[in-house]
Write a protein that holds these residues in place. Structure first.
Motif, PDB file in Angstrom:
ATOM      1  N   ALA A 130      11.051  19.119  18.496  1.00  0.00           N
ATOM      2  CA  ALA A 130      10.991  19.597  17.118  1.00  0.00           C
ATOM      3  C   ALA A 130       9.972  18.834  16.291  1.00  0.00           C
ATOM      4  CB  ALA A 130      12.374  19.484  16.481  1.00  0.00           C
ATOM      5  N   VAL A 131       9.451  17.729  16.827  1.00  0.00           N
ATOM      6  CA  VAL A 131       8.460  16.938  16.101  1.00  0.00           C
ATOM      7  C   VAL A 131       7.165  17.740  15.984  1.00  0.00           C
ATOM      8  CG1 VAL A 131       7.059  14.844  16.135  1.00  0.00           C
ATOM      9  CG2 VAL A 131       9.456  14.756  16.827  1.00  0.00           C
ATOM     10  N   GLN A 132       6.544  17.726  14.791  1.00  0.00           N
ATOM     11  CA  GLN A 132       5.320  18.501  14.600  1.00  0.00           C
ATOM     12  C   GLN A 132       4.185  17.939  15.450  1.00  0.00           C
ATOM     13  OE1 GLN A 132       5.683  17.431  10.408  1.00  0.00           O
ATOM     14  NE2 GLN A 132       3.526  16.892  10.418  1.00  0.00           N
ATOM     15  N   ASP A 133       3.247  18.816  15.794  1.00  0.00           N
ATOM     16  CA  ASP A 133       2.141  18.448  16.676  1.00  0.00           C
ATOM     17  C   ASP A 133       1.203  17.437  16.035  1.00  0.00           C
ATOM     18  OD1 ASP A 133       3.021  20.213  18.646  1.00  0.00           O
ATOM     19  OD2 ASP A 133       1.877  21.875  17.792  1.00  0.00           O
ATOM     20  N   PHE A 134       0.983  17.560  14.740  1.00  0.00           N
ATOM     21  CA  PHE A 134       0.023  16.699  14.053  1.00  0.00           C
ATOM     22  C   PHE A 134       0.332  16.681  12.561  1.00  0.00           C
ATOM     23  CE2 PHE A 134      -1.833  20.915  14.952  1.00  0.00           C
ATOM     24  CZ  PHE A 134      -1.906  21.423  13.661  1.00  0.00           C
ATOM     25  N   CYS A 135      -0.347  15.779  11.876  1.00  0.00           N
ATOM     26  CA  CYS A 135      -0.203  15.661  10.427  1.00  0.00           C
ATOM     27  C   CYS A 135      -1.581  15.384   9.843  1.00  0.00           C
ATOM     28  CB  CYS A 135       0.786  14.550  10.060  1.00  0.00           C
ATOM     29  SG  CYS A 135       0.979  14.272   8.278  1.00  0.00           S
ATOM     30  N   VAL A 136      -2.400  16.409   9.774  1.00  0.00           N
ATOM     31  CA  VAL A 136      -3.729  16.251   9.197  1.00  0.00           C
ATOM     32  C   VAL A 136      -3.584  15.747   7.765  1.00  0.00           C
ATOM     33  CG1 VAL A 136      -5.819  17.451   8.454  1.00  0.00           C
ATOM     34  CG2 VAL A 136      -4.772  18.011  10.657  1.00  0.00           C
ATOM     35  N   GLY A 137      -4.295  14.686   7.438  1.00  0.00           N
ATOM     36  CA  GLY A 137      -4.132  14.059   6.135  1.00  0.00           C
ATOM     37  C   GLY A 137      -4.590  14.940   4.981  1.00  0.00           C
ATOM     38  N   ASP A 138      -3.761  15.017   3.961  1.00  0.00           N
ATOM     39  CA  ASP A 138      -4.128  15.705   2.725  1.00  0.00           C
ATOM     40  C   ASP A 138      -4.822  14.678   1.832  1.00  0.00           C
ATOM     41  OD1 ASP A 138      -4.400  17.075   0.380  1.00  0.00           O
ATOM     42  OD2 ASP A 138      -2.281  17.532   0.107  1.00  0.00           O
ATOM     43  N   LEU A 139      -6.137  14.663   1.858  1.00  0.00           N
ATOM     44  CA  LEU A 139      -6.900  13.642   1.161  1.00  0.00           C
ATOM     45  C   LEU A 139      -6.887  13.816  -0.350  1.00  0.00           C
ATOM     46  CD1 LEU A 139     -10.021  13.226   3.485  1.00  0.00           C
ATOM     47  CD2 LEU A 139      -7.738  12.208   3.671  1.00  0.00           C
ATOM     48  N   SER A 140      -6.323  14.913  -0.835  1.00  0.00           N
ATOM     49  CA  SER A 140      -6.234  15.116  -2.277  1.00  0.00           C
ATOM     50  C   SER A 140      -5.088  14.305  -2.888  1.00  0.00           C
ATOM     51  CB  SER A 140      -6.032  16.601  -2.607  1.00  0.00           C
ATOM     52  OG  SER A 140      -4.782  17.066  -2.119  1.00  0.00           O
ATOM     53  N   GLY A 141      -4.208  13.796  -2.031  1.00  0.00           N
ATOM     54  CA  GLY A 141      -3.083  12.994  -2.495  1.00  0.00           C
ATOM     55  C   GLY A 141      -3.299  11.524  -2.214  1.00  0.00           C
TER      56      GLY A 141
ATOM     57  N   PHE B  79     -11.923   6.564  10.038  1.00  0.00           N
ATOM     58  CA  PHE B  79     -10.512   6.327   9.746  1.00  0.00           C
ATOM     59  C   PHE B  79      -9.934   7.591   9.112  1.00  0.00           C
ATOM     60  CE2 PHE B  79     -11.851   1.637   8.954  1.00  0.00           C
ATOM     61  CZ  PHE B  79     -12.073   1.462  10.314  1.00  0.00           C
ATOM     62  N   SER B  80      -8.672   7.562   8.776  1.00  0.00           N
ATOM     63  CA  SER B  80      -8.034   8.758   8.221  1.00  0.00           C
ATOM     64  C   SER B  80      -8.709   9.225   6.941  1.00  0.00           C
ATOM     65  CB  SER B  80      -6.549   8.504   7.978  1.00  0.00           C
ATOM     66  OG  SER B  80      -6.346   7.354   7.169  1.00  0.00           O
ATOM     67  N   THR B  81      -9.289   8.300   6.169  1.00  0.00           N
ATOM     68  CA  THR B  81      -9.964   8.678   4.931  1.00  0.00           C
ATOM     69  C   THR B  81     -11.205   9.523   5.200  1.00  0.00           C
ATOM     70  OG1 THR B  81      -9.196   6.634   3.900  1.00  0.00           O
ATOM     71  CG2 THR B  81     -10.979   7.781   2.797  1.00  0.00           C
ATOM     72  N   GLN B  82     -11.906   9.236   6.300  1.00  0.00           N
ATOM     73  CA  GLN B  82     -13.096  10.012   6.664  1.00  0.00           C
ATOM     74  C   GLN B  82     -12.776  11.124   7.661  1.00  0.00           C
ATOM     75  OE1 GLN B  82     -12.991   6.550   7.346  1.00  0.00           O
ATOM     76  NE2 GLN B  82     -13.852   5.948   5.353  1.00  0.00           N
ATOM     77  N   PHE B  83     -11.735  10.934   8.426  1.00  0.00           N
ATOM     78  CA  PHE B  83     -11.401  11.808   9.557  1.00  0.00           C
ATOM     79  C   PHE B  83      -9.901  12.137   9.487  1.00  0.00           C
ATOM     80  CE2 PHE B  83     -11.611  11.946  14.532  1.00  0.00           C
ATOM     81  CZ  PHE B  83     -11.505  13.326  14.485  1.00  0.00           C
ATOM     82  N   PRO B  84      -9.508  13.078   8.633  1.00  0.00           N
ATOM     83  CA  PRO B  84      -8.083  13.332   8.373  1.00  0.00           C
ATOM     84  C   PRO B  84      -7.283  13.754   9.595  1.00  0.00           C
ATOM     85  CG  PRO B  84      -9.467  15.046   7.391  1.00  0.00           C
ATOM     86  CD  PRO B  84     -10.378  13.945   7.818  1.00  0.00           C
TER      87      PRO B  84
ATOM     88  N   VAL C  29      -6.929  12.208  12.347  1.00  0.00           N
ATOM     89  CA  VAL C  29      -6.264  11.086  13.011  1.00  0.00           C
ATOM     90  C   VAL C  29      -5.055  10.583  12.224  1.00  0.00           C
ATOM     91  CG1 VAL C  29      -8.398  10.347  14.129  1.00  0.00           C
ATOM     92  CG2 VAL C  29      -7.727   9.289  11.966  1.00  0.00           C
ATOM     93  N   ASN C  30      -4.854  11.121  11.031  1.00  0.00           N
ATOM     94  CA  ASN C  30      -3.717  10.700  10.217  1.00  0.00           C
ATOM     95  C   ASN C  30      -2.410  10.847  10.986  1.00  0.00           C
ATOM     96  OD1 ASN C  30      -2.616  10.007   7.473  1.00  0.00           O
ATOM     97  ND2 ASN C  30      -1.644  12.011   7.697  1.00  0.00           N
ATOM     98  N   GLY C  31      -1.653   9.776  11.056  1.00  0.00           N
ATOM     99  CA  GLY C  31      -0.356   9.816  11.733  1.00  0.00           C
ATOM    100  C   GLY C  31      -0.403   9.677  13.237  1.00  0.00           C
TER     101      GLY C  31
END
Length: 209
Positions: free
Chosen positions: A19-30, A73-78, A80-82
């Protein structure tokens, strides 16, 4: 009775993992919190969120350290977030150096792809581990430990590094001591350096006080 309970627990665990989601692309607007960015809505995720092209070009090494780090990093490459991973490109001109620094949030693996790099780290017991690396060599730097990289040849060197976090963090020792407004007298008391040397270093690195 114990075996059926054990099997049932395995089945429950399996269904939980499924049930775990496949990924969590970072929402850089937050905002970015300790656990990273919140997840972008899946309906808005595209393949471009999982692709980063920024490591193909050399960084600008015309600076005081004659080196450049290009992060993915996640800031440049969302994408990889999570995921607990990230990368960066390290360019070192002749005489270039990445000063003593630490990544509080991640271990690091470096692979040399061009030139020669002297790299090392210092353990919490103050043991020193360093070596000159050539093309194809890999070195690991444990999380949180002070480490460095120096161009060990007369030509440009290139390496790629990977981290065990999408946001490894960075603190450079020289800037932590001399690139801020920490009073000179406090630095002198805690480092045993003389005030004249400290003020000179503050002038070079942009500090005051």
């Amino acid at each position: 009775m114990i075996l059926p309970i054990f099997i049932a627990s395995l089945l429950f665990a399996s269904s939980s993992f499924a049930a775990v989601q496949d990924f969590c692309v970072g929402d850089l607007s937050g905002p970015e919190g300790p656990a990273g960015f919140s997840c972008k809505k899946v309906a808005k995720v595209t393949v471009d969120d999982f692709v980063f092209s920024g490591l193909g070009a050399a960084g600008n090494t015309s600076n005081i350290i004659k080196a450049a780090v290009t992060p993915a990093f996640s800031t440049q490459f969302p994408g990889v977030n999570g995921l607990g991973i990230s990368m960066a490109r390290l360019d070192l001109a002749a005489g270039g150096v990445i000063p003593m620094h630490t990544h509080p949030g991640a271990s690091e693996v470096l692979v040399v792809v061009q030139g020669s790099i002297c790299a090392g780290f210092i353990s919490s017991a103050n043991a020193v581990y360093f070596k000159s690396l050539k093309k194809g060599d890999i070195m690991v730097f444990p999380q949180g430990l002070l480490h460095f990289q120096i161009n060990a040849g007369g030509s440009p060197a290139l390496a790629f590094v990977s981290f065990s976090s999408p946001a490894p963090g960075l603190q450079i020792l020289d800037y932590a001591l001399f690139g801020n407004n920490l009073p000179t007298e406090l630095i002198a008391q805690t480092t045993f350096l003389d005030s004249a040397t400290i003020k000179k270093l503050k002038g070079v690195l942009g500090g005051s006080g």
